[in-house]
Design a protein around this motif. Structure first.
Motif, PDB file in Angstrom:
ATOM      1  N   HIS A 192       7.319   6.807  14.855  1.00  0.00           N
ATOM      2  CA  HIS A 192       6.987   5.391  14.675  1.00  0.00           C
ATOM      3  C   HIS A 192       7.473   4.847  13.333  1.00  0.00           C
ATOM      4  O   HIS A 192       7.164   3.710  12.981  1.00  0.00           O
ATOM      5  N   GLY A 193       8.204   5.652  12.571  1.00  0.00           N
ATOM      6  CA  GLY A 193       8.743   5.199  11.293  1.00  0.00           C
ATOM      7  C   GLY A 193       7.796   5.368  10.132  1.00  0.00           C
ATOM      8  O   GLY A 193       8.084   4.925   9.019  1.00  0.00           O
ATOM      9  N   ILE A 194       6.648   6.023  10.345  1.00  0.00           N
ATOM     10  CA  ILE A 194       5.672   6.217   9.278  1.00  0.00           C
ATOM     11  C   ILE A 194       6.092   7.405   8.425  1.00  0.00           C
ATOM     12  O   ILE A 194       6.474   8.460   8.945  1.00  0.00           O
ATOM     13  N   ILE A 195       6.043   7.244   7.117  1.00  0.00           N
ATOM     14  CA  ILE A 195       6.419   8.323   6.209  1.00  0.00           C
ATOM     15  C   ILE A 195       5.365   9.416   6.273  1.00  0.00           C
ATOM     16  O   ILE A 195       4.179   9.178   6.033  1.00  0.00           O
ATOM     17  N   LEU A 196       5.796  10.623   6.618  1.00  0.00           N
ATOM     18  CA  LEU A 196       4.888  11.764   6.714  1.00  0.00           C
ATOM     19  C   LEU A 196       4.860  12.561   5.417  1.00  0.00           C
ATOM     20  O   LEU A 196       3.831  13.116   5.050  1.00  0.00           O
ATOM     21  N   ARG A 197       6.003  12.650   4.740  1.00  0.00           N
ATOM     22  CA  ARG A 197       6.069  13.287   3.433  1.00  0.00           C
ATOM     23  C   ARG A 197       6.886  12.386   2.528  1.00  0.00           C
ATOM     24  O   ARG A 197       7.903  11.839   2.932  1.00  0.00           O
ATOM     25  N   ASP A 198       6.423  12.270   1.288  1.00  0.00           N
ATOM     26  CA  ASP A 198       7.085  11.360   0.353  1.00  0.00           C
ATOM     27  C   ASP A 198       7.202  12.059  -0.992  1.00  0.00           C
ATOM     28  O   ASP A 198       6.488  11.748  -1.931  1.00  0.00           O
ATOM     29  N   ASN A 199       8.093  13.018  -1.065  1.00  0.00           N
ATOM     30  CA  ASN A 199       8.251  13.790  -2.297  1.00  0.00           C
ATOM     31  C   ASN A 199       9.695  13.764  -2.778  1.00  0.00           C
ATOM     32  O   ASN A 199      10.260  14.782  -3.157  1.00  0.00           O
ATOM     33  N   VAL A 200      10.302  12.570  -2.705  1.00  0.00           N
ATOM     34  CA  VAL A 200      11.643  12.367  -3.242  1.00  0.00           C
ATOM     35  C   VAL A 200      11.481  11.768  -4.629  1.00  0.00           C
ATOM     36  O   VAL A 200      10.934  10.686  -4.788  1.00  0.00           O
ATOM     37  N   TYR A 201      11.931  12.487  -5.653  1.00  0.00           N
ATOM     38  CA  TYR A 201      11.688  12.081  -7.026  1.00  0.00           C
ATOM     39  C   TYR A 201      12.858  11.278  -7.580  1.00  0.00           C
ATOM     40  O   TYR A 201      14.003  11.470  -7.184  1.00  0.00           O
ATOM     41  N   GLY A 202      12.538  10.353  -8.482  1.00  0.00           N
ATOM     42  CA  GLY A 202      13.578   9.483  -9.026  1.00  0.00           C
ATOM     43  C   GLY A 202      13.288   9.050 -10.447  1.00  0.00           C
ATOM     44  O   GLY A 202      12.788   9.822 -11.264  1.00  0.00           O
ATOM     45  N   THR A 203      13.549   7.770 -10.731  1.00  0.00           N
ATOM     46  CA  THR A 203      13.370   7.215 -12.070  1.00  0.00           C
ATOM     47  C   THR A 203      12.236   6.205 -12.052  1.00  0.00           C
ATOM     48  O   THR A 203      11.733   5.824 -10.994  1.00  0.00           O
ATOM     49  N   ILE A 204      11.860   5.729 -13.216  1.00  0.00           N
ATOM     50  CA  ILE A 204      10.762   4.769 -13.291  1.00  0.00           C
ATOM     51  C   ILE A 204      11.119   3.465 -12.572  1.00  0.00           C
ATOM     52  O   ILE A 204      10.270   2.832 -11.940  1.00  0.00           O
ATOM     53  N   ASP A 205      12.386   3.056 -12.640  1.00  0.00           N
ATOM     54  CA  ASP A 205      12.812   1.838 -11.950  1.00  0.00           C
ATOM     55  C   ASP A 205      12.625   1.972 -10.439  1.00  0.00           C
ATOM     56  O   ASP A 205      12.159   1.047  -9.760  1.00  0.00           O
ATOM     57  N   GLU A 206      12.985   3.132  -9.917  1.00  0.00           N
ATOM     58  CA  GLU A 206      12.830   3.373  -8.483  1.00  0.00           C
ATOM     59  C   GLU A 206      11.362   3.525  -8.111  1.00  0.00           C
ATOM     60  O   GLU A 206      10.922   3.094  -7.044  1.00  0.00           O
ATOM     61  N   ASP A 207      10.609   4.140  -9.006  1.00  0.00           N
ATOM     62  CA  ASP A 207       9.182   4.318  -8.754  1.00  0.00           C
ATOM     63  C   ASP A 207       8.486   2.963  -8.612  1.00  0.00           C
ATOM     64  O   ASP A 207       7.613   2.785  -7.754  1.00  0.00           O
ATOM     65  N   ALA A 208       8.881   2.016  -9.429  1.00  0.00           N
ATOM     66  CA  ALA A 208       8.238   0.694  -9.417  1.00  0.00           C
ATOM     67  C   ALA A 208       8.460  -0.027  -8.095  1.00  0.00           C
ATOM     68  O   ALA A 208       7.518  -0.567  -7.504  1.00  0.00           O
ATOM     69  N   ILE A 209       9.691  -0.030  -7.586  1.00  0.00           N
ATOM     70  CA  ILE A 209       9.972  -0.824  -6.386  1.00  0.00           C
ATOM     71  C   ILE A 209       9.463  -0.154  -5.118  1.00  0.00           C
ATOM     72  O   ILE A 209       9.407  -0.791  -4.066  1.00  0.00           O
ATOM     73  N   ARG A 210       9.042   1.117  -5.178  1.00  0.00           N
ATOM     74  CA  ARG A 210       8.481   1.731  -3.990  1.00  0.00           C
ATOM     75  C   ARG A 210       6.956   1.720  -4.014  1.00  0.00           C
ATOM     76  O   ARG A 210       6.318   2.234  -3.094  1.00  0.00           O
ATOM     77  N   ARG A 211       6.351   1.120  -5.035  1.00  0.00           N
ATOM     78  CA  ARG A 211       4.895   0.934  -5.030  1.00  0.00           C
ATOM     79  C   ARG A 211       4.536  -0.192  -4.068  1.00  0.00           C
ATOM     80  O   ARG A 211       5.392  -0.950  -3.630  1.00  0.00           O
ATOM     81  N   ASP A 212       3.234  -0.301  -3.751  1.00  0.00           N
ATOM     82  CA  ASP A 212       2.872  -1.218  -2.669  1.00  0.00           C
ATOM     83  C   ASP A 212       2.874  -2.681  -3.088  1.00  0.00           C
ATOM     84  O   ASP A 212       3.602  -3.496  -2.525  1.00  0.00           O
ATOM     85  N   PHE A 213       2.083  -3.060  -4.099  1.00  0.00           N
ATOM     86  CA  PHE A 213       1.944  -4.465  -4.470  1.00  0.00           C
ATOM     87  C   PHE A 213       2.414  -4.686  -5.900  1.00  0.00           C
ATOM     88  O   PHE A 213       2.380  -3.774  -6.735  1.00  0.00           O
ATOM     89  N   THR A 214       2.818  -5.912  -6.177  1.00  0.00           N
ATOM     90  CA  THR A 214       3.441  -6.194  -7.474  1.00  0.00           C
ATOM     91  C   THR A 214       2.526  -5.866  -8.641  1.00  0.00           C
ATOM     92  O   THR A 214       2.983  -5.355  -9.666  1.00  0.00           O
ATOM     93  N   PHE A 215       1.219  -6.155  -8.517  1.00  0.00           N
ATOM     94  CA  PHE A 215       0.338  -5.899  -9.655  1.00  0.00           C
ATOM     95  C   PHE A 215       0.021  -4.413  -9.832  1.00  0.00           C
ATOM     96  O   PHE A 215      -0.664  -4.031 -10.784  1.00  0.00           O
ATOM     97  N   ASN A 216       0.534  -3.578  -8.934  1.00  0.00           N
ATOM     98  CA  ASN A 216       0.411  -2.136  -9.127  1.00  0.00           C
ATOM     99  C   ASN A 216       1.677  -1.522  -9.708  1.00  0.00           C
ATOM    100  O   ASN A 216       1.735  -0.309  -9.918  1.00  0.00           O
ATOM    101  N   ALA A 217       2.685  -2.355  -9.969  1.00  0.00           N
ATOM    102  CA  ALA A 217       3.922  -1.892 -10.592  1.00  0.00           C
ATOM    103  C   ALA A 217       3.950  -2.304 -12.063  1.00  0.00           C
ATOM    104  O   ALA A 217       4.954  -2.775 -12.587  1.00  0.00           O
ATOM    105  N   LEU A 218       2.803  -2.139 -12.720  1.00  0.00           N
ATOM    106  CA  LEU A 218       2.676  -2.392 -14.153  1.00  0.00           C
ATOM    107  C   LEU A 218       2.507  -1.037 -14.844  1.00  0.00           C
ATOM    108  O   LEU A 218       1.695  -0.209 -14.416  1.00  0.00           O
ATOM    109  N   TYR A 219       3.238  -0.819 -15.926  1.00  0.00           N
ATOM    110  CA  TYR A 219       3.239   0.464 -16.636  1.00  0.00           C
ATOM    111  C   TYR A 219       2.908   0.230 -18.108  1.00  0.00           C
ATOM    112  O   TYR A 219       3.389  -0.728 -18.719  1.00  0.00           O
ATOM    113  N   TYR A 220       2.094   1.122 -18.667  1.00  0.00           N
ATOM    114  CA  TYR A 220       1.723   1.041 -20.079  1.00  0.00           C
ATOM    115  C   TYR A 220       2.239   2.280 -20.790  1.00  0.00           C
ATOM    116  O   TYR A 220       1.953   3.409 -20.392  1.00  0.00           O
ATOM    117  N   ASN A 221       3.029   2.051 -21.861  1.00  0.00           N
ATOM    118  CA  ASN A 221       3.681   3.133 -22.589  1.00  0.00           C
ATOM    119  C   ASN A 221       2.950   3.375 -23.911  1.00  0.00           C
ATOM    120  O   ASN A 221       2.839   2.461 -24.740  1.00  0.00           O
TER     121      ASN A 221
END
Length: 473
Positions: A144-173
């Motif tokens: 049905h297209g549902i992700i069963l495993r999601d363990n593909v690692y990348g960069t912070i830029d990629e991590d941000a755009i694969r998060r669910d909602f915009t206010f959850n793509a905020l990072y504090y350094n």
């Protein structure tokens, strides 16, 4: 109601100025936002600094930043890093690896758990700048297209755009104490709206639970779901049927045990999601099922109001109690059907409970440690009206008495006429023993139905074979 949200966020996003098309990520320096280390769990700071000392990137991410900016005290502090889960686990002796679908590390400090995840990407090959060790091609989708495993690692830029909602793509350094906004989350917080990152249909297809998360945030934050984000939800709600019942059980607890249960329930019904979590209850609500003075909808709403009141006043609530009142109308319906077939009340209740629980676990699993006390609460509803002799003292010592009593009060508060049963038990609990005896005597004298002693039938002696033969002769 949230207060101070506009002043908090406007101070934070003052750096944006009048730009209509800001360039992401927007980096908001320390003097332009209100989040500081004193607002962050000391244990989360330990994790952040330890990862950096080991040579890795590390950021706080998501909900803790969002909640602070809105004016809610953060409770959960999640960390994201470019270290793999195995590398994080090697750094922290007080940690454990969890998850197959989504590998995480839990770093434990007493009762506090700091969750550490690795930067994710949609495809490892799309992250050419990521270290080779991070390119873990561990991904799979269902039919049905549902992700069963999601363990593909990348960069912070990629991590941000694969998060669910915009206010959850905020990072504090913690290196420079800046907030990094990758998807316009700060602006959406200011506008009090929930916006999914990317194409809503594709994102819900990947993980249908995101629809439930949208509802949960709308109820918790009192935000509106942005038009394009909410448009496909009703049509795609059926995808929840393909989510493992164990995962949906956990989501139900998050949805209805957060202190915003009534609003959450209303939104779940509005968007057609409730029936995939509680199909039997939803069917009763659709037909506005009542039994005498009992109303399924009134009872469920009163139960949720009671849960919200407890949570908002700092009290705890048990998952089994939540499920007990959500499923009670269905149990009553089945019980009445069995009784109409000639089954006695108590066996009818037990058969009804079994049927309802069997139906429910097809949607959301219920661990035995919760289903057993649920049955006890339901069973005690039949025993609480029986108050003669030693029974009240025996019931008072039952380990599930208090929960059953609270359940009884919800029945009364939702309009069910129980002839003052709740008040009687309230008095009995707190009365000295001599007054308890008086309360029992008063009930016994009234000879209420079901409490009077049954008359014994006279015993007939069985005739011996010798006597029977003499009579026959």
């Amino acid at each position: 109601m949230l207060t101070g949200i506009k002043s908090l966020v406007r101070k934070t996003v003052s750096l944006l100025g009048t730009k209509t098309q800001p360039q992401y990520p927007i980096v908001v320096p320390r003097d332009k936002h209100t989040l500081s280390r004193k607002n962050i769990s000391p244990n989360a700071l330990k994790v952040l600094y330890r990862l950096q000392e080991a040579g890795y990137e590390s950021y706080l991410v998501g909900g803790c930043i969002r909640d602070h900016l809105i004016g809610i005290e953060p409770k959960d502090f999640d960390v994201v890093t470019n270290a793999t889960p195995e590398e994080v686990h090697d750094i922290f002796a007080n940690s454990r690896l969890i998850g197959r679908r989504f590998k995480l590390v839990h770093v434990t400090y007493g009762r506090e758990i700091i969750e550490v995840s690795t930067f994710r990407a949609n495809q490892a090959d799309s992250a050419p700048t990521a270290p080779k060790s991070l390119k873990d091609k561990d991904t799979a989708r269902s039919a049905h297209g549902i992700i069963l495993r999601d363990n593909v690692y990348g960069t912070i830029d990629e991590d941000a755009i694969r998060r669910d909602f915009t206010f959850n793509a905020l990072y504090y350094n913690v290196k420079d104490f800046a907030i990094h906004d990758y998807c316009g989350g700060l602006k959406d917080i200011e506008q009090r709206q929930i916006r999914i990152i990317g194409d809503p249909r594709a994102r819900y297809q990947e993980d249908p639970v995101r629809m439930l998360r949208a509802i949960r945030f709308a109820a918790k934050l009192n935000f509106e779901i942005e038009e394009q984000t909410k448009a496909p939800i009703k049509e795609m709600a059926h995808l929840l049927d393909h989510i493992p019942p164990a995962r949906l059980f956990e989501e139900v607890l998050k949805l209805l045990s957060s202190g915003n249960g009534v609003r959450t329930f209303t939104l779940l019904r509005e968007f057609g999601l409730f029936k995939y979590l509680f199909p039997d209850a939803d069917a009763l609500l659709d037909r506005e099922w009542k039994q005498g003075q009992f109303s399924a909808e009134r009872f469920i709403l009163r139960g949720l109001e009671n849960t919200d009141e407890r949570i908002q006043s700092g009290k705890s609530t048990a998952p089994y109690f939540l499920y007990a009142f959500m499923l009670w109308p269905s149990v009553l319906l089945r019980q009445s059907e069995f009784e109409q077939q000639g089954m006695p009340t108590t066996p009818a209740l037990h058969h009804a409970a079994t049927m309802v629980l069997d139906n429910q676990i097809a949607s959301t699993s219920i661990p035995r440690r919760f289903s057993t006390p649920m049955r006890e609460i339901w069973d005690l509803q039949l025993r609480l009206p029986k108050r003669h002799g030693k029974r009240p003292f025996i019931l008072l010592s039952h380990p599930r008495f208090r929960a059953a009593f609270d359940f009884l009060l919800i029945r009364e508060e939702s309009g069910e006429a129980l002839d003052g049963l709740g008040s009687w038990w309230e008095s009995f609990q707190h009365a000295p023993e001599n007054q308890q005896r008086q309360l029992i005597d008063k009930v016994t004298a009234s000879k209420e139905p079901g409490d009077a002693k049954k008359r014994r039938r006279p015993r007939h002696r069985r005739k011996s074979n010798t006597v029977r033969r003499q009579q026959e002769d």
